[in-house]
Design a protein around this motif. Structure first.
Motif, PDB file in Angstrom:
ATOM      1  N   ALA A 125       0.838  -1.200   0.000  1.00  0.00           N
ATOM      2  CA  ALA A 125       0.000   0.000   0.000  1.00  0.00           C
ATOM      3  C   ALA A 125       0.874   1.252   0.000  1.00  0.00           C
ATOM      4  CB  ALA A 125      -0.929   0.001   1.208  1.00  0.00           C
ATOM      5  N   ASP A 126       1.906   1.260   0.829  1.00  0.00           N
ATOM      6  CA  ASP A 126       2.810   2.411   0.894  1.00  0.00           C
ATOM      7  C   ASP A 126       3.577   2.585  -0.411  1.00  0.00           C
ATOM      8  OD1 ASP A 126       1.996   2.852   3.491  1.00  0.00           O
ATOM      9  OD2 ASP A 126       3.727   1.843   4.402  1.00  0.00           O
ATOM     10  N   TRP A 127       3.983   1.479  -0.994  1.00  0.00           N
ATOM     11  CA  TRP A 127       4.712   1.507  -2.272  1.00  0.00           C
ATOM     12  C   TRP A 127       3.883   2.154  -3.371  1.00  0.00           C
ATOM     13  CZ3 TRP A 127       3.133  -1.541  -6.570  1.00  0.00           C
ATOM     14  CH2 TRP A 127       4.004  -1.521  -7.664  1.00  0.00           C
ATOM     15  N   LEU A 128       2.631   1.714  -3.511  1.00  0.00           N
ATOM     16  CA  LEU A 128       1.771   2.256  -4.554  1.00  0.00           C
ATOM     17  C   LEU A 128       1.421   3.710  -4.268  1.00  0.00           C
ATOM     18  CD1 LEU A 128       0.200   1.850  -7.154  1.00  0.00           C
ATOM     19  CD2 LEU A 128      -1.704   0.916  -5.803  1.00  0.00           C
ATOM     20  N   TYR A 129       1.190   4.028  -3.000  1.00  0.00           N
ATOM     21  CA  TYR A 129       0.876   5.415  -2.638  1.00  0.00           C
ATOM     22  C   TYR A 129       2.017   6.348  -3.039  1.00  0.00           C
ATOM     23  CZ  TYR A 129       0.173   9.569   0.216  1.00  0.00           C
ATOM     24  OH  TYR A 129       0.036  10.871   0.628  1.00  0.00           O
ATOM     25  N   ARG A 130       3.249   5.959  -2.777  1.00  0.00           N
ATOM     26  CA  ARG A 130       4.405   6.803  -3.118  1.00  0.00           C
ATOM     27  C   ARG A 130       4.505   7.025  -4.627  1.00  0.00           C
ATOM     28  NH1 ARG A 130       6.947   3.642   0.931  1.00  0.00           N
ATOM     29  NH2 ARG A 130       7.880   2.313  -0.672  1.00  0.00           N
ATOM     30  N   ILE A 131       4.232   6.000  -5.406  1.00  0.00           N
ATOM     31  CA  ILE A 131       4.286   6.121  -6.865  1.00  0.00           C
ATOM     32  C   ILE A 131       3.220   7.092  -7.365  1.00  0.00           C
ATOM     33  CG2 ILE A 131       3.839   4.895  -9.031  1.00  0.00           C
ATOM     34  CD1 ILE A 131       5.199   2.464  -7.762  1.00  0.00           C
ATOM     35  N   LEU A 132       1.994   6.916  -6.884  1.00  0.00           N
ATOM     36  CA  LEU A 132       0.895   7.760  -7.347  1.00  0.00           C
ATOM     37  C   LEU A 132       1.092   9.204  -6.882  1.00  0.00           C
ATOM     38  CD1 LEU A 132      -2.138   5.355  -6.765  1.00  0.00           C
ATOM     39  CD2 LEU A 132      -0.813   5.728  -8.850  1.00  0.00           C
ATOM     40  N   LYS A 133       1.600   9.379  -5.687  1.00  0.00           N
ATOM     41  CA  LYS A 133       1.864  10.728  -5.174  1.00  0.00           C
ATOM     42  C   LYS A 133       2.922  11.411  -6.056  1.00  0.00           C
ATOM     43  CE  LYS A 133       3.012  13.137  -0.832  1.00  0.00           C
ATOM     44  NZ  LYS A 133       4.294  13.777  -1.132  1.00  0.00           N
ATOM     45  N   ALA A 134       3.975  10.680  -6.417  1.00  0.00           N
ATOM     46  CA  ALA A 134       5.025  11.239  -7.268  1.00  0.00           C
ATOM     47  C   ALA A 134       4.494  11.569  -8.656  1.00  0.00           C
ATOM     48  CB  ALA A 134       6.188  10.253  -7.376  1.00  0.00           C
ATOM     49  N   SER A 135       3.562  10.752  -9.166  1.00  0.00           N
ATOM     50  CA  SER A 135       3.021  11.001 -10.507  1.00  0.00           C
ATOM     51  C   SER A 135       2.266  12.317 -10.554  1.00  0.00           C
ATOM     52  CB  SER A 135       2.106   9.848 -10.929  1.00  0.00           C
ATOM     53  OG  SER A 135       0.861   9.875 -10.247  1.00  0.00           O
ATOM     54  N   VAL A 136       1.602  12.677  -9.458  1.00  0.00           N
ATOM     55  CA  VAL A 136       0.895  13.960  -9.390  1.00  0.00           C
ATOM     56  C   VAL A 136       1.883  15.102  -9.204  1.00  0.00           C
ATOM     57  CG1 VAL A 136      -0.799  15.328  -8.118  1.00  0.00           C
ATOM     58  CG2 VAL A 136      -1.197  12.887  -8.482  1.00  0.00           C
ATOM     59  N   GLU A 137       2.820  14.919  -8.301  1.00  0.00           N
ATOM     60  CA  GLU A 137       3.774  15.989  -7.999  1.00  0.00           C
ATOM     61  C   GLU A 137       4.689  16.285  -9.184  1.00  0.00           C
ATOM     62  OE1 GLU A 137       4.220  15.379  -3.158  1.00  0.00           O
ATOM     63  OE2 GLU A 137       5.614  14.350  -4.526  1.00  0.00           O
ATOM     64  N   ASN A 138       5.034  15.284  -9.969  1.00  0.00           N
ATOM     65  CA  ASN A 138       5.926  15.480 -11.115  1.00  0.00           C
ATOM     66  C   ASN A 138       5.189  15.911 -12.375  1.00  0.00           C
ATOM     67  OD1 ASN A 138       8.120  14.735  -9.578  1.00  0.00           O
ATOM     68  ND2 ASN A 138       8.106  12.603 -10.248  1.00  0.00           N
ATOM     69  N   GLY A 139       3.876  15.866 -12.351  1.00  0.00           N
ATOM     70  CA  GLY A 139       3.097  16.218 -13.540  1.00  0.00           C
ATOM     71  C   GLY A 139       3.064  17.715 -13.775  1.00  0.00           C
ATOM     72  N   GLY A 140       2.834  18.083 -15.020  1.00  0.00           N
ATOM     73  CA  GLY A 140       2.783  19.504 -15.365  1.00  0.00           C
ATOM     74  C   GLY A 140       1.425  20.110 -15.130  1.00  0.00           C
TER      75      GLY A 140
ATOM     76  N   SER B  37      -1.346  22.502 -12.622  1.00  0.00           N
ATOM     77  CA  SER B  37      -1.370  23.680 -11.762  1.00  0.00           C
ATOM     78  C   SER B  37      -1.302  23.244 -10.303  1.00  0.00           C
ATOM     79  CB  SER B  37      -2.650  24.482 -12.001  1.00  0.00           C
ATOM     80  OG  SER B  37      -3.784  23.750 -11.561  1.00  0.00           O
ATOM     81  N   ALA B  38      -0.940  24.175  -9.440  1.00  0.00           N
ATOM     82  CA  ALA B  38      -0.876  23.880  -8.009  1.00  0.00           C
ATOM     83  C   ALA B  38      -2.244  23.447  -7.479  1.00  0.00           C
ATOM     84  CB  ALA B  38      -0.375  25.105  -7.249  1.00  0.00           C
ATOM     85  N   ALA B  39      -3.291  24.095  -7.989  1.00  0.00           N
ATOM     86  CA  ALA B  39      -4.644  23.753  -7.543  1.00  0.00           C
ATOM     87  C   ALA B  39      -5.022  22.344  -7.968  1.00  0.00           C
ATOM     88  CB  ALA B  39      -5.648  24.767  -8.106  1.00  0.00           C
TER      89      ALA B  39
END
Length: 309
Positions: free
Chosen positions: A277-292, A294-296
């Motif tokens: 669960a933690d592994w997948l959460y970290r991947i998905l969180k990074a996919s949002v943070e690294n995406g182009g 807006s902050a909102a």
């Protein structure tokens, strides 16, 4: 300006004129599209030539040995060599195909979820066993007949359509006909549900696609299998090594990872597999943070992801 340059400019101008004219009056057996195909310049990296690809696909001219089938593959190849589609689109499409059974049907709508897969198949020669189906084209006989020939099933006659509701019903009828007659496993893109609302109860989230099934099954286990075995996630956690800023309008495609896979974080946690669960959460969180985005938009999807944690 040399005569050669003048001729090239005239060729490009005439081609673009006919493409624009076709876009203003789209449909099968179109004289502007037919003319544009004979005037294409060498540099076809411009997205305008997707109109030609779409027309050839609609007319059922994408396979075989004719010059139009050759042109279709040549445009895809040259667009690939020019880097027309950014890597994030190709990688997402590749992951979707990775989670499909051999010989599966992929039903979709829109350039970013259809042409990317054709480029993977025709230019990169991967997942060539899959069949990409254009949902809106099922109402067009030339496309429908070509698809049935490709699948080796009897042609579907179609029916007269007068209203939008009749069109939706006809498309859903044709979708189920293709699935039933071909006997192939069928999958739908996340963005295609609007076109098949009548069979939504038969679509099950299997990761990055919805799988069609007449009977309920353990789709959560299937999605977990794709996450653990089939999908390639590393690029989502890495910075953008190459600036690909020429493409805009499809960045939201990457948010499908969070929307489609977010619930699996909770499934893993509830089954006692907190590490996964933690592994997948970290991947998905990074996919949002690294995406182009807006902050909102990032906050919106990070908040969505957090509720599954």
């Amino acid at each position: 300006v040399s005569n050669y340059q003048k001729n090239i400019f005239a060729l490009i101008s005439n081609s673009r004129y006919n493409i624009c004219a076709y876009r203003a009056s789209q449909g099968p057996d179109n004289k502007f599209a037919e003319k544009a195909m004979t005037l294409l310049p060498d540099d076809i990296s411009d997205r305008g030539y997707d109109a030609v690809l779409g027309y050839l696909w609609m007319m059922g001219e994408t396979d075989g040995t004719g010059w139009k089938a050759g042109l279709f593959n040549d445009i895809l190849r040259r667009q690939y060599e020019h880097g027309k589609y950014p890597s994030f689109i190709l990688r997402f499409g590749y992951n979707q195909l990775q989670g499909m059974a051999e010989g599966g049907l992929f039903f979709g709508n829109g350039d970013a979820e259809l042409f990317d897969k054709l480029m993977l198949q025709r230019a990169m020669r991967v997942h060539t066993d899959k069949v990409v189906v254009v949902i809106p084209f099922l109402s067009i006989r030339s496309y429908r007949d070509a698809l049935c020939r490709q699948l080796g099933i009897p042609p579907f006659p179609g029916r007269e359509v007068r209203t939008e509701e009749e069109f939706k019903a006809a498309v859903q009828e044709m979708v189920e006909y293709v699935i039933r007659e071909s006997g192939r496993p069928a999958y739908f893109s996340p963005g295609s549900q609007w076109a098949v609302q009548g069979i939504a109860r038969k679509l099950y989230n299997e990761g990055l696609v919805y799988r069609y099934s007449e009977e309920p099954y353990d789709n959560v286990s299937a999605a977990q299998r794709h996450v653990e075995r089939d999908y390639h996630f590393d690029y989502l956690t890495e910075p953008a090594f190459r600036l690909e800023s020429w493409w805009s309008g499809s960045e939201m495609l990457l948010l499908n990872y969070t929307v489609m896979l977010g619930p699996l974080v909770q499934s893993y946690r509830e089954s006692g597999n907190q590490e996964r669960a933690d592994w997948l959460y970290r991947i998905l969180k990074a996919s949002v943070e690294n995406g182009g985005f807006s902050a909102a938009k990032k906050k919106e999807y990070l908040d969505y992801l957090e509720k599954w944690r």
